[in-house]
Enzyme design. Structure first.
Site, PDB file in Angstrom:
ATOM      1  N   ASN A 208      30.822  54.491  23.006  1.00 54.68           N
ATOM      2  CA  ASN A 208      31.078  55.265  21.905  1.00 54.68           C
ATOM      3  C   ASN A 208      30.758  56.548  22.486  1.00 54.68           C
ATOM      4  OD1 ASN A 208      31.113  56.999  19.804  1.00 54.68           O
ATOM      5  ND2 ASN A 208      29.370  56.090  18.726  1.00 54.68           N
TER       6      ASN A 208
ATOM      7  N   HIS B 278      30.096  54.675  11.333  1.00 53.26           N
ATOM      8  CA  HIS B 278      29.121  55.011  12.235  1.00 53.26           C
ATOM      9  C   HIS B 278      28.080  55.782  11.318  1.00 53.26           C
ATOM     10  CE1 HIS B 278      26.487  56.902  15.280  1.00 53.26           C
ATOM     11  NE2 HIS B 278      27.085  55.930  16.047  1.00 53.26           N
TER      12      HIS B 278
ATOM     13  N   GLU C 166      23.532  48.684  13.904  1.00 51.91           N
ATOM     14  CA  GLU C 166      22.693  49.823  14.644  1.00 51.91           C
ATOM     15  C   GLU C 166      21.654  50.483  13.793  1.00 51.91           C
ATOM     16  OE1 GLU C 166      25.487  51.669  17.856  1.00 51.91           O
ATOM     17  OE2 GLU C 166      25.830  52.776  15.815  1.00 51.91           O
TER      18      GLU C 166
ATOM     19  N   GLU D 116      26.333  58.257  12.108  1.00 50.70           N
ATOM     20  CA  GLU D 116      26.528  59.765  12.187  1.00 50.70           C
ATOM     21  C   GLU D 116      27.632  60.263  11.090  1.00 50.70           C
ATOM     22  OE1 GLU D 116      26.969  60.191  16.365  1.00 50.70           O
ATOM     23  OE2 GLU D 116      25.019  59.386  16.532  1.00 50.70           O
TER      24      GLU D 116
ATOM     25  N   GLY E  24      20.073  56.897  19.739  1.00 50.99           N
ATOM     26  CA  GLY E  24      19.732  58.461  20.600  1.00 50.99           C
ATOM     27  C   GLY E  24      18.321  58.572  20.934  1.00 50.99           C
TER      28      GLY E  24
ATOM     29  N   SER F 168      20.376  52.887  21.461  1.00 52.18           N
ATOM     30  CA  SER F 168      19.494  53.104  22.594  1.00 52.18           C
ATOM     31  C   SER F 168      19.768  52.102  23.921  1.00 52.18           C
ATOM     32  CB  SER F 168      18.163  53.528  22.552  1.00 52.18           C
ATOM     33  OG  SER F 168      18.099  54.567  21.496  1.00 52.18           O
TER      34      SER F 168
ATOM     35  N   LYS G  61      31.175  59.708  21.559  1.00 58.66           N
ATOM     36  CA  LYS G  61      30.905  60.684  20.393  1.00 58.66           C
ATOM     37  C   LYS G  61      31.722  61.823  20.814  1.00 58.66           C
ATOM     38  CE  LYS G  61      26.661  58.286  19.355  1.00 58.66           C
ATOM     39  NZ  LYS G  61      25.372  58.178  19.216  1.00 58.66           N
TER      40      LYS G  61
HETATM   41  P1  PGA Z   1      22.873  55.608  21.724  1.00 57.29           P
HETATM   42  O1  PGA Z   1      24.143  55.526  20.594  1.00 57.29           O
HETATM   43  O2  PGA Z   1      23.364  54.590  22.476  1.00 57.29           O
HETATM   44  O3  PGA Z   1      23.031  56.813  22.337  1.00 57.29           O
HETATM   45  O4  PGA Z   1      21.661  55.283  20.990  1.00 57.29           O
HETATM   46  C1  PGA Z   1      24.650  54.581  19.947  1.00 57.29           C
HETATM   47  C2  PGA Z   1      25.560  54.909  18.837  1.00 57.29           C
HETATM   48  O5  PGA Z   1      25.501  55.807  18.227  1.00 57.29           O
HETATM   49  O6  PGA Z   1      26.678  54.131  18.583  1.00 57.29           O
END
Ligand code: PGA
Length: 258
Positions: free
Chosen positions: A10, A93, A164, A95, A170, A209, A12
């Site tokens: 992903n 997601h 998730e 976010e 993150g 992560s 982003k």
């Molecule tokens: P990350 O993000 O691996 O940077 O924690 C995962 C995600 O948001 O899909």
């Protein structure tokens, strides 16, 4: 369900044409022996199609409109995404839930649009830190899954679910394999009780992560069908390492970290 593990990057709001070319070179050199794809920002879909089509990597988007077409300024339909050869669309997601107030109902509509366009939705579910601390994780996951089941019924088997935990995204610190076992077990049990779906009939990824150091430990868990990777999917070498771990964990037996 196939035992091949899936690695989804992903990106982003990151990436460029040059970065896609780096990934294409790395994928052609290392030929990942797992299913792997990069979900890129909309403007990079054409570039992803051109850079990745001759490689083992597939590509996808990170969201789509809940509408098919029309007066929805700034939105992008699933049909448009599909025109660029995309195979996957991430939907719901955390976010987007947090920053754009997306509800489970809207997410279910987006899932339908992605399916109608012939692509595979990757639906994100997961609890926040406050929900975890309030012992609400089972209730939150159950309600997110039940909304999907109400919309899709047993067609949920054609959707990929990504667990998730929002608190692990993150942070650099993934959920422990033990917690992932427990939560993926709860998800499997919920799908069995409410829809009669046997374990492994719905692919459930883990995200939050994931990196080259912890990927094997997470991917080796029998109920983990793959990983959704954010930050660590932005470096071609690290992404390829995660794909190697996925290829080593292709069966459901626990595998050994290098
Ligand atoms: P990350 O993000 O691996 O940077 O924690 C995962 C995600 O948001 O899909």
């Amino acid at each position: 369900m196939s035992d091949t593990k899936l690695v989804i990057g992903n990106w982003k709001m990151n990436g460029s044409w040059a970065k896609l070319c780096e990934f294409a070179d790395a994928a052609l050199r290392d030929r990942p022996a797992c299913e792997a794809a990069l979900c890129v920002p909309f403007p990079l879909l054409a570039a992803a199609q051109s850079a990745l089509q001759a490689t083992p990597l597939r590509w996808g988007a990170q969201d789509c409109s809940a509408h098919a077409a029309g007066a929805h300024t700034g939105e992008v339909s699933a049909g448009m995404i599909c025109e660029f050869g995309a195979r996957y669309v991430i939907v719901g997601h955390s976010e987007r839930r947090a920053a754009h107030g997306e509800t489970d109902g809207q997410i279910a509509e987006k899932v339908q649009r992605v399916r109608a366009a012939g692509m595979t939705p990757i639906v994100c579910i997961g609890e926040t830190a406050a929900e975890r601390d309030g012992n609400q994780t089972p209730a939150v996951l159950r309600s997110q899954l039940l909304q999907l089941l109400r919309t899709l019924g047993r067609d949920l088997v054609r959707v990929i679910v990504a667990y998730e935990p929002v608190w692990a995204i993150g942070r650099g610190d993934a959920a422990t394999p033990g917690l992932v076992d427990d939560t993926h077990g709860f998800i499997a049990e919920t799908l069995a009780i409410h829809a009669g779906l046997p374990a492994h009939s719905v692919r459930v990824l883990y995200g939050g992560s994931v990196n080259a150091r912890n990927a094997a430990a997470l991917l080796s868990r029998p109920l983990v069908a793959g990983v959704l990777v954010g930050a660590a999917s932005l470096q071609a070498a690290e992404f390829v390492d995660i794909c190697r771990a996925a290829a080593r964990c292709a069966d459901v037996e626990p595998c050994v970290s290098p």
